[in-house]
Scaffold this motif. Sequence first.
Motif, short mmCIF file in Angstrom:
data_model
loop_
_atom_site.label_atom_id
_atom_site.label_comp_id
_atom_site.label_asym_id
_atom_site.label_seq_id
_atom_site.Cartn_x
_atom_site.Cartn_y
_atom_site.Cartn_z
N GLU A 254 15.66 -17.75 -4.54
CA GLU A 254 15.25 -19.13 -4.75
C GLU A 254 13.96 -19.46 -4.00
O GLU A 254 13.63 -20.62 -3.81
CB GLU A 254 16.36 -20.09 -4.31
N SER A 255 13.23 -18.43 -3.58
CA SER A 255 12.02 -18.67 -2.80
C SER A 255 10.88 -19.19 -3.66
O SER A 255 9.99 -19.89 -3.18
CB SER A 255 11.59 -17.37 -2.10
N GLY A 256 10.87 -18.87 -4.96
CA GLY A 256 9.82 -19.34 -5.85
C GLY A 256 10.12 -20.71 -6.41
O GLY A 256 11.19 -21.29 -6.21
N GLU A 257 9.15 -21.26 -7.15
CA GLU A 257 9.31 -22.58 -7.74
C GLU A 257 10.00 -22.53 -9.09
O GLU A 257 10.34 -23.57 -9.66
CB GLU A 257 7.94 -23.25 -7.88
N SER A 258 10.19 -21.34 -9.66
CA SER A 258 10.73 -21.24 -11.01
C SER A 258 12.25 -21.15 -11.05
O SER A 258 12.83 -21.06 -12.13
CB SER A 258 10.12 -20.03 -11.72
N GLY A 259 12.94 -21.15 -9.91
CA GLY A 259 14.39 -21.19 -9.91
C GLY A 259 15.03 -19.83 -9.72
O GLY A 259 14.37 -18.78 -9.64
N ALA A 260 16.38 -19.85 -9.65
CA ALA A 260 17.13 -18.64 -9.34
C ALA A 260 17.07 -17.61 -10.46
O ALA A 260 17.02 -16.40 -10.20
CB ALA A 260 18.59 -19.00 -9.03
N ASP A 261 17.08 -18.05 -11.73
CA ASP A 261 17.05 -17.09 -12.84
C ASP A 261 15.79 -16.23 -12.79
O ASP A 261 15.85 -15.00 -12.96
CB ASP A 261 17.12 -17.83 -14.18
N ALA A 262 14.65 -16.88 -12.55
CA ALA A 262 13.41 -16.11 -12.42
C ALA A 262 13.47 -15.21 -11.19
O ALA A 262 12.91 -14.10 -11.20
CB ALA A 262 12.22 -17.06 -12.34
N GLY A 263 14.16 -15.66 -10.12
CA GLY A 263 14.29 -14.82 -8.94
C GLY A 263 15.10 -13.56 -9.22
O GLY A 263 14.74 -12.48 -8.74
N PHE A 264 16.18 -13.69 -9.99
CA PHE A 264 16.95 -12.51 -10.37
C PHE A 264 16.10 -11.54 -11.20
O PHE A 264 16.20 -10.32 -11.05
CB PHE A 264 18.20 -12.91 -11.15
N ASP A 265 15.26 -12.08 -12.09
CA ASP A 265 14.40 -11.22 -12.90
C ASP A 265 13.40 -10.47 -12.02
O ASP A 265 13.18 -9.27 -12.21
CB ASP A 265 13.65 -12.06 -13.94
N ARG A 266 12.79 -11.18 -11.07
CA ARG A 266 11.83 -10.51 -10.18
C ARG A 266 12.53 -9.46 -9.32
O ARG A 266 11.98 -8.38 -9.08
CB ARG A 266 11.13 -11.54 -9.28
N LEU A 267 13.74 -9.76 -8.88
CA LEU A 267 14.49 -8.78 -8.08
C LEU A 267 14.81 -7.55 -8.92
O LEU A 267 14.69 -6.41 -8.44
CB LEU A 267 15.78 -9.42 -7.56
N SER A 268 15.21 -7.77 -10.18
CA SER A 268 15.53 -6.64 -11.05
C SER A 268 14.30 -5.76 -11.26
O SER A 268 14.40 -4.52 -11.20
CB SER A 268 16.06 -7.16 -12.39
N ARG A 269 13.14 -6.38 -11.48
CA ARG A 269 11.92 -5.59 -11.68
C ARG A 269 11.54 -4.84 -10.40
O ARG A 269 11.08 -3.69 -10.46
CB ARG A 269 10.78 -6.50 -12.13
N ALA A 270 11.71 -5.48 -9.25
CA ALA A 270 11.38 -4.82 -7.99
C ALA A 270 12.27 -3.62 -7.74
O ALA A 270 11.81 -2.58 -7.26
CB ALA A 270 11.48 -5.81 -6.84
#
Length: 438
Positions: A254-270
Amino acid sequence: MVPLLARGTTLGLAVFLRHRTPDLFDTDDLLLAEEITARAALCIDNARRYTHERNTVLALQRSMLPQRTSPYVAVAVASRHPSAGSGSGAGVGGDWFDVVPLSGGRVALVVGDVVGHGIQALATMGRLRLAVRTLADMDMPPDELLTHLDDLVLRLADRADREEGPGAEEMQTAAAGEIGATCLYAVYDPLFRRCTLARAGHPVSAVVAPDGTVDFPELPAGPPLGLGGLPFESVELELPDGSLIALFTNGLIESGESGADAGFDRLSRALTASDSTSSLEQICDNVLDALLPGGVPSDDVAVLLARTQGMDASQVAIWDLPADPAVVAQARQMATDQLAAWGLEEASFVTELVVSELVTNAIRHAVAPIQLRLIHESSLICEVSDASSTAPHLRRARVFDEGGRGLLLVAQLTQRWGTRHTPHGKIIWAEQPFPTGH
């Protein structure tokens, strides 16, 4: 020259110079200088106080978290815990993680997040971490452990209400609501390559398969700790060797402004961007770089990565035993032969005694089926399972008693011993260090 005074303390001295005109400073100039230095001194004192408070809270936080990760047979682990980068120590949160070795070569992975910030959140975090370690030593399953942890948070909230003293009901309700937490608790068994997880209002963990596929297994959410009266559920996953488990707090996604769903996507890509040859330390850095671009989170973050490693078949010996007293001698001989195959003949005397005591107790006081298991990992573990839920306990034998000393001898001759319950009965285990040189 005007002193910098704040709260009765002299912080320094301000020197005012006039160089374009030889006019003397008048009374108005003096009043202005005093006003300027008073405000400057207050700002300097506040900065000193906030810095001292933050350093104190961060030092307390570091002392309550694992200082370094010990090597484990079942998993390799790495962790990160970046703290919120702005504000005073009151902004430091109660995010935490831990790795707890369990009996039978298993290991518990836990991550949690306490509501609120500052000293109170850190105190609650320390209590919860200590409670988790105590309950984990009792070999509780994840759902049952979270139930006991929920009761602890409820008691802490009740005590906070009482300490508030008489007052408005709204104030007491608010005080109670500030004591809460989320938690995810997982137990990995390297023998069966299974991971059992349960969560209390916490984000789900990520699981990376050896081929690089990232999955976020569906886990029953469970209520956050501190609500009480609601059940928790466990889920069991089969994890092949080399699987990666990523546990984290909501500050990461939830560190970004786009919400938790986008955070899960960034984590998956990382996690996908890291190949199987990447070390866990490198993967931790990649995850933080991808999800915390500035390097400093607005809220505390805890990340715990664990790569699984199951036991090889050569490390385990299992025998099913009939409920016949005559089989005890045979069990001792099989254990001795297995130790010889492992090159641990020096441990035979203690192992024979442990096997004899545990198998005899199972035959006399428990219910079939009975199973004997020897595990050769960082230490030598002897386990005897049966279908009874009654656990043995140490007692002091009287002078003329013919029995009652077996478990006492086991406790004295081994490093540690205990009981853990299973869905079909219990397991009595004893762990002894390897002889010198092994």
